[in-house]
Design a protein around this motif. Structure first.
Motif, short mmCIF file in Angstrom:
data_model
loop_
_atom_site.label_atom_id
_atom_site.label_comp_id
_atom_site.label_asym_id
_atom_site.label_seq_id
_atom_site.Cartn_x
_atom_site.Cartn_y
_atom_site.Cartn_z
N ASN A 148 0.81 -1.21 0.00
CA ASN A 148 0.00 0.00 0.00
C ASN A 148 0.85 1.27 0.00
OD1 ASN A 148 -2.34 1.46 -0.13
ND2 ASN A 148 -2.76 1.40 2.06
N TYR A 185 -3.97 -3.66 8.17
CA TYR A 185 -3.88 -3.57 6.73
C TYR A 185 -3.96 -4.93 6.05
CZ TYR A 185 -1.91 -2.92 2.11
OH TYR A 185 -1.71 -2.95 0.76
N ASN A 189 -7.42 0.13 0.40
CA ASN A 189 -6.59 -0.74 -0.44
C ASN A 189 -6.14 -2.02 0.24
OD1 ASN A 189 -6.68 1.14 -2.51
ND2 ASN A 189 -4.86 2.18 -1.76
#
Lengths: 327, 534
Positions: free
Chosen positions: A83, B52, B126
Motif C-alpha cells: 500500500n 492492513y 486498499n
C-alpha cells in the motif's frame, strides 16, 4: 541528427508501451493477486469486495486504460502488498542495490586488473597459473553456493563478519547508505565479493590476454630499449593500452548488475540484502502488478537510454555511420 | 556509530578486546548484560499498520507493539489482554471489561478506543486482506463507561472472543481514517504493547525498544531487532554466526544437524496447521484428472465413491512421510486440530496404513485394475510440499493407482485450484481460532456464498447432516455443549473422507545455546517468549 534522435525516442516509447502490455496480459494469465494475498478465512463476499476495491474486477483493457491515464500523470500505482506507491518502494530499495553493484565493480577493477597483470607477466609461474585456475572457478561456481560458503567460513566458523543484513546506515543527500559506516562496510563486504566474483574473473582474463598481446609489441620493446624502468613500461605504457576493453566491459557489467536481477537477486536473497532484486522477485511471487510494471519500466527506460547514448556517441565518433544515414 | 558497545546483539562473537570494551560500556550505561535480541523472521512484514493485511508475519510483529482485547498463550488458549474479562449478557450482547492502561504516547486506553478500532478496521484503504472478517459480526458498540463496552451481534455468535483475538487496538486520538503510510513511518505506530516501535526498514528489519511502563510482566530484552531473512540456509547461518538469537521456521533439512549442534537449542510444538489432500467432489461426471486404468474417460467421478476415498487414504503411510520427508517435524493426523485443543475429537485417529484393504476397497468399488490420477500441489508454499505429493504418488502406485505428480508455484496453483481444474490436490489449513468450528465452517460446510460458508471448500464437499450440525453449534453459546456438537460434526464429516488428512506440522524455533523459547502453537515469534535458560 535531431530528427533521428526524436525518432529513437518515439521508438523507445513504443518499447515501454509494449512491455507494459506484456506485463498486464502476463500477470492476468497467471492468476489473481487477491487469491494469494487474501486471508484464507475470508468469505466469498469479502473476496469480491477486495477485488473490486483494487479495481481487478474491471475488464483488462479498462484496467490498462486507467493505468495509462495515471502513468501519464506521473502515478505508476500503489503496491497491492505494501500500500505504498510503487515508485517509492523501488526508490527505497535502490540505494542498497546501487551501492552493492558499484562496490562489486570496484572490486572487479582493483582485484581483477592487478591479478590479471600479474598472470600476464608471469604466465608460466605457479601463482600465474593458480590465478588462471581460480578464475575458472569464479566463472563456474554457482553464486548461491559461494555465498553460503562465504557465510559459513567468515561468519559462522571464524566470526569475522556479520552473516546477513545491511547493517548501520548513514544518511547522505537524504538517502541512507551503508558504505559510510564501519558496520555497514562489514555487512557489505561478503555480498559485494560474492557479486564481484564473476566480474573479477572476467576482468582478470581480459587483462591477462591484453598484457600477453601487448608485451611483444614494438612500442614496448622500444620503451625498454630507451632504458625506461620496468615499472614505468608496465604501468604506463602497457596498462594504458589494455585498459580500453577492460573499462568498456566494466561499464557494461555495472549496468547489467544493477538491471539484471539474475545476478543480484541470488546474492541479495542469500545475504538478506534489502535491494531491488529481492523486491521484484517477491513481487512476482505475489503478482504485485504495480511494482512489476514500475520496475520493468524503469529497466526498459534505463536500457533504452543507454542504447540511445551509445548510438549518438557512435555517430559522433564514426563519420562513416553519419554518411550511411544520410544516403 | 556506537558499533561495539551499545548495540551488542546477544551471542555476537566478538574478539576479546571488543568483548571487554562492550562490557565496560554496558557497565557505564548501567546495563547488566547484552540487551539486544535479534530475531530472524522467515517472511517480510508487509506493513506496520495492524489492520492492513491479515498476514502471519505482520501479526507476529504486531504483537510486540499493539495488543488485542483477548489474546492466546503459547498453548493456544485464550487469555485476557486489554480486556480483563468478558461475558455473555444475552444471546446478542457481549460485555467486555477493559484494563486500565496507557498507550505509548501516554493517553489512557478506554472503551472509546475499542469502538474506534472496530470502526476503522473495515475502512482501511486498499487492504488486500482485510481484518473486517473478524469484526463483521459486531453490529453495534455501546460504551457503558470508560472501562466497559457492550458489543452487539445480529444473532447468537459464540466465536466473538476468538475473532477479536485477531484485532489490535489503536488509540482513537489518531483521528478519522489514519493512513497506512503513517504507520510505516512510525507516526501512528502507537499501541499498548510491551515494545515501542522505533524504526522500519522494509524488507530488512524493524527495531523496537522496551516500553518501561508496560502493564504486564516486564519483557526481558531492552532492544529487539526483528530481521527478515527469508532464505532458509541464510537464516540458519545467521543463528550459527550469532548475528541473531532466535530463528523461526527451522528448515527440516537442517534439523538432523541442528539437533546435534551444541551451539543451538531447539524448541518445538505441534501446530494447528494440517497438510491434507483435497478430493474433487464438485464433478459428478468425469473428474478432470482421474481416468480409468488405461486412460479411458470415466462416466462418473470415482472420487464421489466413499470406498475409493477410503482406499486412497488407507494406502498412505503417514508415519513414513513424517519420518523420511518431514524429518519428524510433523505428526500424522486424522483431523484439523492438534490433540488437546478445544473440540479435538479423541476417537478420530490418523488413518492406519493398510494397502491390502485399500486394494480390496478399490476392487469392491469397481476398479480392480486401479485408476490413473494426477496429484497437484504447490512447490513453494508448505514445508516440503512437492516432496510430500511425490511420496504419496509412490504409495498409491503400490495399490495400482497410476499417479502423476504435478507441482507448480503457488501463484499459478491457487488460481487453477480456484477454477476447480484439479482432482486431487495438496493444501494446508492453519486453524487460527484453535477450535473446530473454524475448519467446519470454512472447509467442510457446503459452498454457500450468500451465507459466507464453505469459503475454503475447494473440493466442494457437501453433506447436509454436517451443515445442520454446524448451524446448531453456531447457535449454541455454552462452550461445553457446543464442543460436543462440533465433535459430532467433525467425526461425521471426517468418517466420510472429504479430504485426506496427512500430518500436522510442528512449529520449530532454534535459539543460541543459553536461550530458550516457549514454542507457540500459533507460529508467532515473540521476543517476550525468549529467555535466558537457567
Amino acid at each position: 541528427m535531431i530528427a533521428w534522435s526524436i525518432r529513437r525516442l518515439v521508438q523507445a516509447c513504443f518499447v515501454v508501451l509494449a512491455m507494459t502490455v506484456i506485463v498486464f496480459v502476463g500477470v492476468h494469465v497467471i492468476g489473481n493477486p487477491v487469491d494469494i494475498l487474501i486471508s484464507p478465512e475470508a468469505d466469498q463476499a469479502e473476496r469480491a469486495r477486495i477485488i473490486s476495491n483494487l479495481g481487478l474486477d474491471q475488464p483488462l483493457w479498462r484496467q490498462y486504460g486507467y493505468f495509462l491515464y495515471d502513468a501519464l500523470h506521473g502515478d505508476l500505482g500503489r503496491s497491492f502488498v505494501f500500500n505504498e506507491p510503487a515508485l517509492k518502494l523501488i526508490a527505497q530499495r535502490m540505494p542498497a542495490t546501487l551501492e552493492l553493484a558499484v562496490t562489486a565493480v570496484l572490486f572487479a577493477m582493483f582485484l581483477g586488473v592487478p591479478l590479471g597483470l600479474y598472470a600476464g607477466l608471469k604466465p608460466d609461474g605457479f601463482l600465474g597459473r593458480a590465478i588462471m585456475a581460480g578464475s575458472i572457478l569464479g566463472f563456474s561456481l554457482p553464486s548461491f553456493w559461494v555465498g553460503l560458503m562465504l557465510i559459513m567460513v567468515f561468519a559462522v566458523q571464524l566470526g569475522w563478519l556479520p552473516s546477513t543484513g545491511r547493517g548501520q546506515t548513514e544518511t547522505l543527500f537524504g538517502v541512507p547508505w551503508s558504505f559510510l559506516t564501519v558496520d555497514g562496510l562489514r555487512h557489505m563486504l561478503m555480498p559485494a565479493v560474492n557479486l564481484a566474483l564473476f566480474n573479477i574473473s572476467l576482468v582478470l582474463r581480459l587483462t591477462r590476454a591484453g598484457v600477453r598481446e601487448t608485451l611483444p609489441m614494438d612500442f614496448v620493446k622500444f620503451a625498454r630499449a630507451k632504458g625506461l624502468s620496468p615499472a614505468r613500461v608496465i604501468f604506463v605504457h602497457v596498462l594504458k593500452n589494455i585498459m580500453i576493453p577492460v573499462v568498456t566491459v566494466l561499464g557494461l557489467e555495472l549496468g547489467s548488475t544493477i538491471a539484471f536481477i539474475a545476478f543480484a537477486v541470488v546474492t541479495e536473497s542469500v545475504f538478506a540484502w534489502p535491494g531491488m532484486g529481492k523486491l521484484i522477485i517477491d513481487s512476482i511471487n505475489v503478482l504485485d502488478r504495480p511494482v512489476i510494471v514500475a520496475y520493468l519500466m524503469m529497466i526498459v527506460l534505463l536500457f533504452v537510454a543507454i542504447n540511445l547514448v551509445v548510438d549518438i556517441l557512435y555517430m559522433l565518433l564514426d563519420p562513416r555511420v553519419r554518411l550511411e544515414r544520410k544516403s | 556509530m556506537a558499533m561495539f558497545g551499545a548495540r551488542v546483539i546477544w551471542g555476537t562473537k566478538m574478539r576479546p578486546s571488543f568483548r571487554m570494551l562492550s562490557f565496560v560500556i554496558c557497565l557505564t550505561l548501567g546495563r547488566a548484560h547484552g540487551q539486544t535480541l535479534g530475531i530472524a523472521s522467515s517472511a517480510p512484514v508487509t506493513s506496520i499498520d495492524p489492520h492492513y493485511h491479515t498476514f502471519a508475519p505482520n501479526d507476529s510483529f504486531g504483537a510486540h507493539v499493539y495488543e488485542r482485547l483477548v489474546t492466546r498463550n503459547a498453548a493456544g488458549d485464550m487469555i485476557p489482554a486489554l480486556a480483563v474479562s468478558w461475558k455473555v449478557r444475552d444471546d446478542r450482547t457481549w460485555e467486555f471489561t477493559l484494563r486500565d492502561v496507557k498507550f505509548h504516547d501516554g493517553t489512557p486506553f478506554t472503551a472509546e478506543d475499542v469502538a474506534y478500532t472496530l470502526n476503522r478496521v473495515p475502512r482501511v484503504k486498499n487492504s488486500p486482506a482485510s481484518f473486517s472478517i473478524y469484526t463483521k459480526a459486531v453490529t453495534g458498540t455501546e460504551i457503558v463507561d470508560p472501562h466497559t463496552i457492550l458489543l452487539h451481534t445480529a444473532g447468537p455468535y459464540p466465536l466473538l472472543p476468538n475473532d477479536l483475538g485477531n484485532i489490535f487496538i489503536i488509540p482513537h486520538t489518531l483521528g478519522p481514517d489514519p493512513a497506512t503510510e503513517d504507520f510505516n513511518s512510525g507516526k501512528n505506530a502507537i499501541g499498548t504493547g510491551p515494545y515501542r516501535f522505533v524504526s522500519y526498514n522494509p524488507g530488512d528489519r524493524i527495531e523496537m525498544e522496551r516500553s518501561d511502563d508496560y502493564w504486564g510482566p516486564k519483557p526481558y530484552w531492552k532492544h529487539v531487532s526483528y530481521r527478515i531473512i527469508s532464505n532458509d540456509a541464510s537464516r540458519t547461518a545467521a543463528l550459527l554466526a550469532g548475528d541473531v538469537g532466535i530463528i523461526e521456521f527451522v528448515p527440516p533439512t537442517d534439523l538432523p544437524a541442528l539437533r546435534k549442534d551444541s551451539r543451538v537449542t531447539l524448541s518445538e510444538v505441534v501446530s494447528n496447521r494440517s497438510i491434507y489432500l483435497w478430493l474433487d467432489h464438485a464433478h459428478d461426471g468425469p473428474s478432470p484428472l482421474v481416468t480409468g486404468p488405461n486412460g479411458e474417460v470415466l462416466a462418473r467421478n470415482p472420487l464421489k465413491d466413499l470406498r475409493v476415498r477410503q482406499a486412497l487414504s488407507l494406502a498412505i503411510n503417514r508415519q513414513a512421510i513424517v519420518d523420511r520427508v518431514m524429518e519428524n517435524a510433523a505428526i500424522p493426523t486424522g483431523q484439523y486440530l492438534r490433540p488437546g485443543s478445544y473440540s479435538y475429537v479423541p476417537d478420530l485417529p490418523p488413518t492406519p496404513y493398510q494397502p491390502d484393504r485399500a486394494k480390496a476397497l478399490l476392487a469392491e468399488a469397481g476398479f480392480p485394475k486401479g485408476l490413473r490420477v494426477t496429484i497437484n500441489g504447490p512447490n513453494d508454499r508448505y514445508v516440503n510440499d512437492a516432496k510430500i505429493i511425490q511420496a504419496v504418488a509412490q504409495m498409491w502406485q503400490r495399490i495400482g493407482v497410476r499417479t502423476t505428480v504435478e507441482a507448480m508455484p503457488w501463484n499459478t496453483y491457487v488460481a487453477r485450484a480456484g477454477k476447480l481444474e484439479f482432482s486431487i490436490f495438496l493444501l494446508g489449513w492453519g486453524v487460527g481460532s484453535g477450535e473446530g468450528l473454524n475448519p467446519l465452517r470454512a472447509q467442510l460446510a457446503t459452498w454457500n456464498p450468500a451465507r459466507g460458508l464453505g469459503t475454503a471448500n475447494r473440493g466442494r464437499y457437501s453433506n447436509p447432516a454436517v451443515d445442520a450440525l454446524i448451524d446448531q453449534a453456531m447457535g449454541t453459546m455454552d462452550d461445553g455443549a457446543r464442543e460436543k456438537i462440533i465433535q459430532k460434526a467433525m467425526k461425521l464429516a471426517m468418517d466420510d473422507v472429504p479430504v485426506i488428512e496427512l500430518h500436522l506440522q510442528k512449529n520449530i524455533w532454534a535459539t543460541r545455546k543459553g536461550l530458550e523459547y516457549e514454542p507457540r502453537v500459533d507460529e508467532a515469534t515473540l521476543a517476550m517468549g525468549v529467555r535466558e535458560s537457567k
